[in-house]
Design a protein around this motif. Structure first.
Motif, PDB file in Angstrom:
ATOM      1  N   GLN A   1      48.271  37.569  36.266  1.00 39.68           N
ATOM      2  CA  GLN A   1      48.166  38.476  35.118  1.00 39.68           C
ATOM      3  C   GLN A   1      46.730  38.539  34.619  1.00 39.68           C
ATOM      4  O   GLN A   1      46.229  39.596  34.245  1.00 39.68           O
ATOM      5  CB  GLN A   1      49.095  38.045  33.988  1.00 39.68           C
ATOM      6  N   TRP A   2      46.050  37.413  34.581  1.00 38.42           N
ATOM      7  CA  TRP A   2      44.654  37.370  34.158  1.00 38.42           C
ATOM      8  C   TRP A   2      43.792  38.179  35.121  1.00 38.42           C
ATOM      9  O   TRP A   2      42.936  38.963  34.709  1.00 38.42           O
ATOM     10  CB  TRP A   2      44.175  35.922  34.080  1.00 38.42           C
ATOM     11  N   LEU A   3      44.023  37.993  36.447  1.00 34.71           N
ATOM     12  CA  LEU A   3      43.262  38.736  37.447  1.00 34.71           C
ATOM     13  C   LEU A   3      43.493  40.240  37.307  1.00 34.71           C
ATOM     14  O   LEU A   3      42.577  41.034  37.531  1.00 34.71           O
ATOM     15  CB  LEU A   3      43.643  38.285  38.858  1.00 34.71           C
ATOM     16  N   ALA A   4      44.704  40.638  36.921  1.00 34.37           N
ATOM     17  CA  ALA A   4      45.037  42.059  36.796  1.00 34.37           C
ATOM     18  C   ALA A   4      44.166  42.773  35.763  1.00 34.37           C
ATOM     19  O   ALA A   4      43.980  43.989  35.839  1.00 34.37           O
ATOM     20  CB  ALA A   4      46.512  42.233  36.457  1.00 34.37           C
ATOM     21  N   LYS A   5      43.614  42.041  34.833  1.00 33.10           N
ATOM     22  CA  LYS A   5      42.719  42.643  33.845  1.00 33.10           C
ATOM     23  C   LYS A   5      41.449  43.172  34.506  1.00 33.10           C
ATOM     24  O   LYS A   5      40.737  43.982  33.925  1.00 33.10           O
ATOM     25  CB  LYS A   5      42.354  41.633  32.759  1.00 33.10           C
ATOM     26  N   SER A   6      41.180  42.704  35.722  1.00 34.24           N
ATOM     27  CA  SER A   6      39.997  43.134  36.463  1.00 34.24           C
ATOM     28  C   SER A   6      40.315  44.172  37.527  1.00 34.24           C
ATOM     29  O   SER A   6      39.444  44.510  38.338  1.00 34.24           O
ATOM     30  CB  SER A   6      39.326  41.923  37.120  1.00 34.24           C
ATOM     31  N   ASN A   7      41.558  44.691  37.561  1.00 37.60           N
ATOM     32  CA  ASN A   7      41.910  45.697  38.555  1.00 37.60           C
ATOM     33  C   ASN A   7      40.936  46.869  38.472  1.00 37.60           C
ATOM     34  O   ASN A   7      40.575  47.316  37.381  1.00 37.60           O
ATOM     35  CB  ASN A   7      43.339  46.195  38.356  1.00 37.60           C
TER      36      ASN A   7
ATOM     37  N   PRO B  79      38.796  49.942  41.502  1.00 33.01           N
ATOM     38  CA  PRO B  79      38.659  50.304  42.916  1.00 33.01           C
ATOM     39  C   PRO B  79      38.040  49.129  43.670  1.00 33.01           C
ATOM     40  O   PRO B  79      37.029  48.569  43.249  1.00 33.01           O
ATOM     41  CB  PRO B  79      37.709  51.503  42.880  1.00 33.01           C
ATOM     42  N   GLY B  80      38.677  48.710  44.740  1.00 31.59           N
ATOM     43  CA  GLY B  80      38.175  47.578  45.525  1.00 31.59           C
ATOM     44  C   GLY B  80      38.771  46.233  45.132  1.00 31.59           C
ATOM     45  O   GLY B  80      38.469  45.220  45.751  1.00 31.59           O
ATOM     46  N   PHE B  81      39.629  46.222  44.116  1.00 30.34           N
ATOM     47  CA  PHE B  81      40.282  44.958  43.688  1.00 30.34           C
ATOM     48  C   PHE B  81      41.625  45.260  43.031  1.00 30.34           C
ATOM     49  O   PHE B  81      41.712  46.095  42.128  1.00 30.34           O
ATOM     50  CB  PHE B  81      39.415  44.199  42.678  1.00 30.34           C
ATOM     51  N   ARG B  82      42.664  44.537  43.520  1.00 34.45           N
ATOM     52  CA  ARG B  82      43.985  44.673  42.907  1.00 34.45           C
ATOM     53  C   ARG B  82      44.688  43.330  42.920  1.00 34.45           C
ATOM     54  O   ARG B  82      44.863  42.708  43.971  1.00 34.45           O
ATOM     55  CB  ARG B  82      44.827  45.698  43.656  1.00 34.45           C
ATOM     56  N   ALA B  83      45.072  42.879  41.725  1.00 32.86           N
ATOM     57  CA  ALA B  83      45.872  41.664  41.631  1.00 32.86           C
ATOM     58  C   ALA B  83      47.270  42.001  42.144  1.00 32.86           C
ATOM     59  O   ALA B  83      47.792  43.090  41.878  1.00 32.86           O
ATOM     60  CB  ALA B  83      45.937  41.183  40.185  1.00 32.86           C
ATOM     61  N   LEU B  84      47.870  41.099  42.874  1.00 30.75           N
ATOM     62  CA  LEU B  84      49.187  41.361  43.467  1.00 30.75           C
ATOM     63  C   LEU B  84      50.287  40.882  42.540  1.00 30.75           C
ATOM     64  O   LEU B  84      50.168  39.849  41.894  1.00 30.75           O
ATOM     65  CB  LEU B  84      49.286  40.680  44.820  1.00 30.75           C
ATOM     66  N   GLY B  85      51.341  41.660  42.454  1.00 33.95           N
ATOM     67  CA  GLY B  85      52.466  41.302  41.612  1.00 33.95           C
ATOM     68  C   GLY B  85      52.236  41.656  40.158  1.00 33.95           C
ATOM     69  O   GLY B  85      53.054  41.369  39.301  1.00 33.95           O
ATOM     70  N   ALA B  86      51.115  42.275  39.854  1.00 38.84           N
ATOM     71  CA  ALA B  86      50.814  42.625  38.468  1.00 38.84           C
ATOM     72  C   ALA B  86      50.957  44.119  38.246  1.00 38.84           C
ATOM     73  O   ALA B  86      50.867  44.904  39.132  1.00 38.84           O
ATOM     74  CB  ALA B  86      49.406  42.189  38.112  1.00 38.84           C
TER      75      ALA B  86
END
Length: 92
Positions: A77-83, A85-92
């Motif tokens: 969930q924390w990583l998803a805040k950085s979604n 182009p070129g980055f996607r947190a999985l499951g978020a």
């Protein structure tokens, strides 16, 4: 063409990167190699032993598997805040 990689972790919380996710590992994020490495490394916790190995925050300290998987979910969930182009947190 930029290389796509996946950040993943093991039950210990140890985070690694690769083009595929090994059996038994949990995928955390996917995207362009430099972006994924930068975002995940900055968000992770450094090992107290070698100051190089990275871990999902809270997993090494978890008292049981339930606490560990909760820490992994929180990290995704924390990583998803950085979604972006070129980055996607999985499951978020």
């Amino acid at each position: 063409m930029k290389k796509t990689i996946t950040a993943y972790c093991f039950a210990s919380g140890h985070i690694d990167f690769g083009v595929s996710v090994p059996e038994g590992a949990i995928a955390l994020a996917v995207g362009e190699e430099k972006i994924v490495r930068d975002i995940v490394t900055v968000s992770a916790r450094l090992s107290r032993l070698d100051n190089e190995t990275i871990f999902v925050p809270g997993v090494p300290e978890a008292e049981n598997q339930r606490e560990g998987i909760t820490a992994v979910a929180r990290f995704i969930q924390w990583l998803a805040k950085s979604n972006q182009p070129g980055f996607r947190a999985l499951g978020a």
